[in-house]
Design an enzyme around this catalytic site. Structure first.
Site, PDB file in Angstrom:
ATOM      1  N   HIS A   1      39.098  36.363  36.439  1.00 52.17           N
ATOM      2  CA  HIS A   1      40.353  37.141  36.415  1.00 52.17           C
ATOM      3  C   HIS A   1      41.359  36.525  35.438  1.00 52.17           C
ATOM      4  O   HIS A   1      41.839  37.202  34.522  1.00 52.17           O
ATOM      5  CB  HIS A   1      40.954  37.192  37.826  1.00 52.17           C
ATOM      6  CG  HIS A   1      42.253  37.939  37.906  1.00 52.17           C
ATOM      7  ND1 HIS A   1      42.339  39.249  38.320  1.00 52.17           N
ATOM      8  CD2 HIS A   1      43.522  37.573  37.595  1.00 52.17           C
ATOM      9  CE1 HIS A   1      43.604  39.654  38.261  1.00 52.17           C
ATOM     10  NE2 HIS A   1      44.350  38.645  37.830  1.00 52.17           N
ATOM     11  N   GLU A   2      41.645  35.255  35.629  1.00 51.14           N
ATOM     12  CA  GLU A   2      42.627  34.603  34.755  1.00 51.14           C
ATOM     13  C   GLU A   2      42.092  34.537  33.320  1.00 51.14           C
ATOM     14  O   GLU A   2      42.849  34.630  32.355  1.00 51.14           O
ATOM     15  CB  GLU A   2      42.981  33.201  35.275  1.00 51.14           C
ATOM     16  CG  GLU A   2      43.537  33.153  36.710  1.00 51.14           C
ATOM     17  CD  GLU A   2      44.739  34.055  36.965  1.00 51.14           C
ATOM     18  OE1 GLU A   2      45.480  34.353  36.015  1.00 51.14           O
ATOM     19  OE2 GLU A   2      44.926  34.480  38.128  1.00 51.14           O
TER      20      GLU A   2
ATOM     21  N   HIS B   1      43.093  37.616  31.546  1.00 50.08           N
ATOM     22  CA  HIS B   1      44.481  37.529  31.041  1.00 50.08           C
ATOM     23  C   HIS B   1      44.516  36.706  29.747  1.00 50.08           C
ATOM     24  O   HIS B   1      45.200  37.059  28.789  1.00 50.08           O
ATOM     25  CB  HIS B   1      45.372  36.839  32.080  1.00 50.08           C
ATOM     26  CG  HIS B   1      45.789  37.716  33.226  1.00 50.08           C
ATOM     27  ND1 HIS B   1      46.452  38.910  33.064  1.00 50.08           N
ATOM     28  CD2 HIS B   1      45.661  37.554  34.572  1.00 50.08           C
ATOM     29  CE1 HIS B   1      46.695  39.448  34.260  1.00 50.08           C
ATOM     30  NE2 HIS B   1      46.228  38.647  35.185  1.00 50.08           N
TER      31      HIS B   1
ATOM     32  N   GLU C   1      47.134  43.499  33.855  1.00 53.36           N
ATOM     33  CA  GLU C   1      46.234  43.479  35.016  1.00 53.36           C
ATOM     34  C   GLU C   1      44.971  44.293  34.743  1.00 53.36           C
ATOM     35  O   GLU C   1      43.910  44.007  35.296  1.00 53.36           O
ATOM     36  CB  GLU C   1      46.941  44.006  36.261  1.00 53.36           C
ATOM     37  CG  GLU C   1      47.848  42.987  36.923  1.00 53.36           C
ATOM     38  CD  GLU C   1      47.104  41.752  37.431  1.00 53.36           C
ATOM     39  OE1 GLU C   1      46.155  41.915  38.217  1.00 53.36           O
ATOM     40  OE2 GLU C   1      47.457  40.631  37.044  1.00 53.36           O
TER      41      GLU C   1
HETATM   42 ZN   LIG Z   1      46.405  38.918  37.297  1.00 56.03          ZN
END
Ligand SMILES: [Zn+2]
Length: 390
Positions: free
Chosen positions: A155-156, A159, A185
């Site tokens: 997830h990170e 980003h 997101e």
């Molecule tokens: Zn996030």
């Protein structure tokens, strides 16, 4: 902030009454500020627009109405189906190997480790130190569940891919960040869920996990991992929610914020209303306010109108996937561990532009059409059919 301090203590004591006067003040202040900024606009819409430029209450209402109509019955069907066995993710998983898995995942997803660092914190996050040339992500290793950190890293990492994919000419300018919270997101969730929870990805990474944890993975296989990380279970806590129920947690917060701003819901009635909606949409009973209305830090920090961007991110990502599939064989790339074509598509269409466009402009450039949650709903229904046969 005083409200954050009191919220911490109120959550610890599961005591909403302790926090209520501060929350009252936070909402009143947020509303007053919205009216300073745009006196003639619905103040809640001004809040939404602050995080997701161009977002209106009407569009948000329509979005969540569609989610409610399709996801609530989907969750009910899945809950009635035989549950999947997710036991392989739980056990004893020493940190050293989890760390090695984290770096393997970062390299596999195409992160440039010369510009992206990894560290540990209580709650995982992504930040950069001055520009997208110096990106940092964090994770939290839970020794009883390797999948928690694994998906935090992916997830990170999503980003960080977005940030580091920004054109170098934008560095040190106000455009050196993403389009919006929702689009950011969409990228983190694209890698975490759409890619990371796909069958192809589970088949790709299972051998590595088995190499690191041969004893724990003995007798298990990639298909079991795919089922385990896609288990759907209505629950109380948003941050621990699965991919299917997640947006319902957001929808509840959206409805409540909007009604408080409109003067239709008193702060004192918030816990009861929270609990009622959790029962209605997720079918769960909230035992206390710590596991209910006091769980998130957002309101105590004045972040009102922020939650919808999480659900929008899920939905944007599914729409991007459909377009990407027209030119990229996504599953074949994942199976081969070759993320270059996927990342190149995202870089060309999304990352390189930094903050140049609004969400609507970006979607129009990519699609020539407006945002459509149908892609997301079809994606969820297809996955539930695959895993649960519903
Ligand atoms: Zn996030």
């Amino acid at each position: 902030m005083r409200s954050e301090d009191v919220w911490h203590r109120a959550k610890e004591a599961s005591d909403f009454v302790m926090f209520a006067p501060l929350l009252e003040e936070v909402f009143a202040t947020a509303k007053r500020f919205s009216l300073y900024i745009e006196p003639d606009r619905d103040p809640y819409e001004q809040r939404l627009d602050d995080y997701e430029e161009g977002l209106t209450v009407a569009a948000c209402d329509a979005f969540f109405a569609k989610l409610r109509e399709r996801i609530v019955p989907l969750v009910a069907k899945v809950s009635a189906a035989p549950q999947v066995d997710d036991s392989l993710r739980f056990g004893e998983f020493p940190v050293k190997e989890q760390e090695e898995l984290a770096y393997y995942l970062m390299r596999t997803m195409g992160l440039d480790l010369g510009h992206v660092g990894l560290s540990t914190t209580e709650h995982p996050f992504t930040t950069n130190l001055g520009s997208h040339f110096d990106e940092r992500i964090t994770t939290h290793y839970h020794t009883d569940d390797f999948a928690s950190s694994m998906y935090s890293v992916v997830h990170e990492g999503g980003h960080a891919l977005y940030d580091t994919g920004s054109e170098d000419g934008l560095a040190y300018t106000a455009l050196d960040c993403g389009v919006s919270m929702g689009i950011h997101e969409s990228q983190s969730r694209f890698y975490e869920n759409i890619i990371g929870r796909s069958r192809a990805f589970c088949e790709l990474v299972f051998p590595k996990i088995a190499e690191l944890y041969p004893g724990q993975m003995a007798g298990h296989n990639a298909e079991e991992l795919y089922h385990a990380v896609n288990k759907v279970q209505p629950s109380l806590i948003r941050t621990e929610a699965d991919e299917v129920t997640y947006s319902l947690h957001v929808m509840i917060r959206y409805e409540l914020e909007k009604r408080i701003f409109a003067g239709q819901l008193a702060i004192a009635d918030l816990p009861a209303e929270w609990n009622r909606l959790y029962k209605e949409y997720l079918g769960v009973d909230v035992p206390d306010d710590k596991h209910g209305v006091l769980q998130d830090s957002h309101w105590s920090s004045g972040l009102i109108g922020y939650f919808p961007s999480y659900a929008l991110g899920n939905a944007y990502g599914a729409q991007f996937l459909a377009k990407m599939r027209e030119t990229v064989d996504v599953d074949a790339c994942i199976a081969a561990g070759d993320f270059a074509p996927i990342n190149a598509w995202n870089r060309e269409n999304i990352w390189r532009h930094g903050h140049r466009y609004t969400p609507a402009q970006l979607l129009d450039r990519i699609y020539g059409a407006p945002f459509d949650p149908e892609f997301y709903l079809t994606y969820l229904e297809t996955k539930c059919h695959d895993i649960y046969g519903v």
